[in-house]
Design an enzyme around this catalytic site. Sequence first.
Site, mmCIF file in Angstrom:
data_model
loop_
_atom_site.group_PDB
_atom_site.id
_atom_site.type_symbol
_atom_site.label_atom_id
_atom_site.label_comp_id
_atom_site.label_asym_id
_atom_site.label_seq_id
_atom_site.Cartn_x
_atom_site.Cartn_y
_atom_site.Cartn_z
ATOM 1 N N MET A 125 24.625 25.258 25.657
ATOM 2 C CA MET A 125 24.973 24.543 24.421
ATOM 3 C C MET A 125 25.917 23.378 24.692
ATOM 4 O O MET A 125 25.663 22.252 24.262
ATOM 5 C CB MET A 125 25.605 25.514 23.424
ATOM 6 N N ASP B 65 34.337 22.106 32.727
ATOM 7 C CA ASP B 65 34.162 23.553 32.874
ATOM 8 C C ASP B 65 35.029 24.025 34.030
ATOM 9 O O ASP B 65 35.734 23.217 34.645
ATOM 10 C CB ASP B 65 32.685 23.927 33.078
ATOM 11 N N VAL C 14 32.668 30.553 25.709
ATOM 12 C CA VAL C 14 32.178 31.863 25.303
ATOM 13 C C VAL C 14 32.759 32.257 23.934
ATOM 14 O O VAL C 14 33.873 31.865 23.571
ATOM 15 C CB VAL C 14 32.547 32.911 26.370
ATOM 16 N N GLU C 15 31.981 33.052 23.165
ATOM 17 C CA GLU C 15 32.411 33.470 21.820
ATOM 18 C C GLU C 15 33.441 34.594 21.922
ATOM 19 O O GLU C 15 33.152 35.764 21.629
ATOM 20 C CB GLU C 15 31.204 33.925 21.001
ATOM 21 N N LYS D 74 39.381 31.331 23.024
ATOM 22 C CA LYS D 74 39.389 30.089 22.248
ATOM 23 C C LYS D 74 40.805 29.743 21.788
ATOM 24 O O LYS D 74 41.229 28.585 21.836
ATOM 25 C CB LYS D 74 38.450 30.214 21.038
ATOM 26 N N SER E 58 29.718 29.897 16.716
ATOM 27 C CA SER E 58 28.564 30.184 15.869
ATOM 28 C C SER E 58 28.851 31.251 14.826
ATOM 29 O O SER E 58 28.045 31.445 13.921
ATOM 30 C CB SER E 58 27.386 30.650 16.744
ATOM 31 N N HIS F 188 29.124 23.064 14.394
ATOM 32 C CA HIS F 188 28.207 24.081 14.895
ATOM 33 C C HIS F 188 26.821 23.493 15.095
ATOM 34 O O HIS F 188 26.094 23.227 14.145
ATOM 35 C CB HIS F 188 28.152 25.264 13.923
ATOM 36 N N GLU G 195 26.336 22.052 11.339
ATOM 37 C CA GLU G 195 27.240 22.538 10.290
ATOM 38 C C GLU G 195 28.655 22.035 10.582
ATOM 39 O O GLU G 195 29.188 22.264 11.670
ATOM 40 C CB GLU G 195 27.224 24.065 10.243
ATOM 41 N N ASN H 87 23.369 30.979 10.290
ATOM 42 C CA ASN H 87 23.341 32.290 10.953
ATOM 43 C C ASN H 87 23.471 33.420 9.950
ATOM 44 O O ASN H 87 22.903 34.505 10.135
ATOM 45 C CB ASN H 87 24.447 32.386 11.997
#
Length: 663
Positions: free
Chosen positions: A324, A343, A397-398, A403, A425, A446, A458, A496
């Site tokens: 993504m 990264d 990563v979620e 974060k 997301s 998003h 979004e 989602n």
Amino acid sequence: MSYELPNLKHWRFDIDVDNIAWAWFDTAGQRMNTLGREPVEELAEIVSTVEDAAQRGDVKGVVFISSKPNNFIAGADINEFDALRTEKDVEDVINPVIELFNRVERLKVPAVAAINGYCLGGGLEFAMACHYRVATREEGTRIGLPEVKLGIIPGLNGTVRMLQLAGPIAGMQAMLTGKMLRPGAARGMGVVDQLVPSHLELPWTARKAVLQKRKSKGGAWWKRLLTKSPARGYLANRMRKETEKKARPDHYPAPYKLIDLFERHGGDPQRMASAESRTFIPLMISDTSRNLRRVFRLQEMLKDQAPKSRFKPLRLHVIGAGTMGGDIAAWGVYSGMEVSLQDQTQDQVNTALGRAKKLFKKRMRSSRDVDVAMSRLISDVPGEHIKRADVVIEAIVENLDAKQKLFADLEKQLKPGAVLATNTSSLRIEDIAQSLQDPGRLIGLHFFNPVEKMPLVEVVQGEQSREDEVEKGAAFVNHIGKLPLIVKSCPGFLVNRVLAPYLLGSITRLQEGTPKEKLDAAAEKFGMPMGPIELADVVGLDVCMNVNETLGSSPAQDSDLGRLVAAGKLGKKTGQGFYTWEKGKPQKAGTDYDEAELERLGEEMLKPLIDECERVLDDGIVANADLVDAGVIFGTGFAPFRGGPLHYRRSKDKAGESTAQAA
């Protein structure tokens, strides 16, 4: 004799010292020139005046040109379409316009179309009625007949003239796809006769075309041979097979009607012109066309979510070079920005750079363009370019803790006025922002996978997100050619949230014994671009699990989904999920199902999605029902010909009420 027309509102008309008539189009009160009722009536006055002057020998020719920047004629005024309720209404509107264009074609002096910017639909049909077409090479110039995207076909003799100029192969492809052509491609097809570098040279070149009495040569003789039988029948069959790969005839009849028109009458321009109207008229008043015009207006509404802003982002920094994040970075570069990508390791960034180069090679015209694009995509493992960026997007990563730590560090490095965004997301913006000194600065941006194809982004407004930050985020989305949808922060946001019950319900049906191929076929029968089981594989089964966990509706670990995730079979990206994937395609068992049964099953499967759309509206996640429909259409591909989930349900309810009253 005086040929002044002082009462024109949408056009300016004069005859210069060389006896060349100039008709300058400038639709009053609109950003784009469109052929509405009033502009067409004034155009008829101009044509009558030129006819009279030509008869008397007072003009050498006429140039039709635009006073608006980057816009010749964007097409008909679709806002006037909805007033047309019957076939007679449509016939009464189009017949005078057809005759007007034919009069332009019959003028005894040269008629030149001077094209800069958009020349689409009815605008191109008018330009093709002129004797000669000059266009600029400027980036904003686009030429095409996109009528199929509105559920119709060209209806002002555009099919006939396109075949005469471009021939059946290129001409039919242009009409069947509705693609907007670059100037060079239009010139290569024969739709445009001459190109000039910029709009500054357009009037002078058009003047020379009149004085030299230039006239389009039309299509080559061998192209005309292809409109004869049996070549025409062979081409028509090929066109149907290609069209079937992209659109079902029961959902989108217009391209198939166009192919039928070509097959039956493509060798006889006069008969084809007459048959074109008979084909066009019923399509115009069909439910499919009405709903696709609604989708067009919803698209314009989304663009208006970004108010006029002084915010002009030039530099983007993306943190996270996974699929993504890397694709967001690549799209930013493709849209003209300078982008730095960060990264933890150089290898991770290098992988993203490789994917970006493949995108550029696919979408750009030359290796030089690819090299220039790659020069704007900067590897930045240490994050040195954060302080220069106008927009910073986190796409790691979620994980909430990860974060929060990242944003606490980021906040210290940002320049004043930069947009700070997360691509989460499912996590709430308020929770992520807890680590910030100024939580009002954080918004969500998003994106959806694949970034290059999905038009929606979004723009998530947390409880503390400032309005100006949200507006800048929406302006950035517009800047990169995507559609911004402003949503309030909640688990899953809009897309989602409504997808989750649909996907989970379909996976539950699969576990209960309904074949996955049948579930996917039923969804496609309803009008979805792909079925839910295939979609889950494409999104990633681990992502599906994570989103469902966030929304509190995760299936059990011993479910089919849970077992596949535990085994590392995550769908398309690993080559194995619910389907086995080979060369990017799911391997499906070929089975025929009863069409009526598929239709019933599809309705049942989509009901949870539509129910959730109702709850989203009730919760005020977006401002109104139209924006719910827009978000679901452009974020999930929900059957555009149905006009959106809430519109579809309301339409069905009205139809049911009408049936009950009639009974």
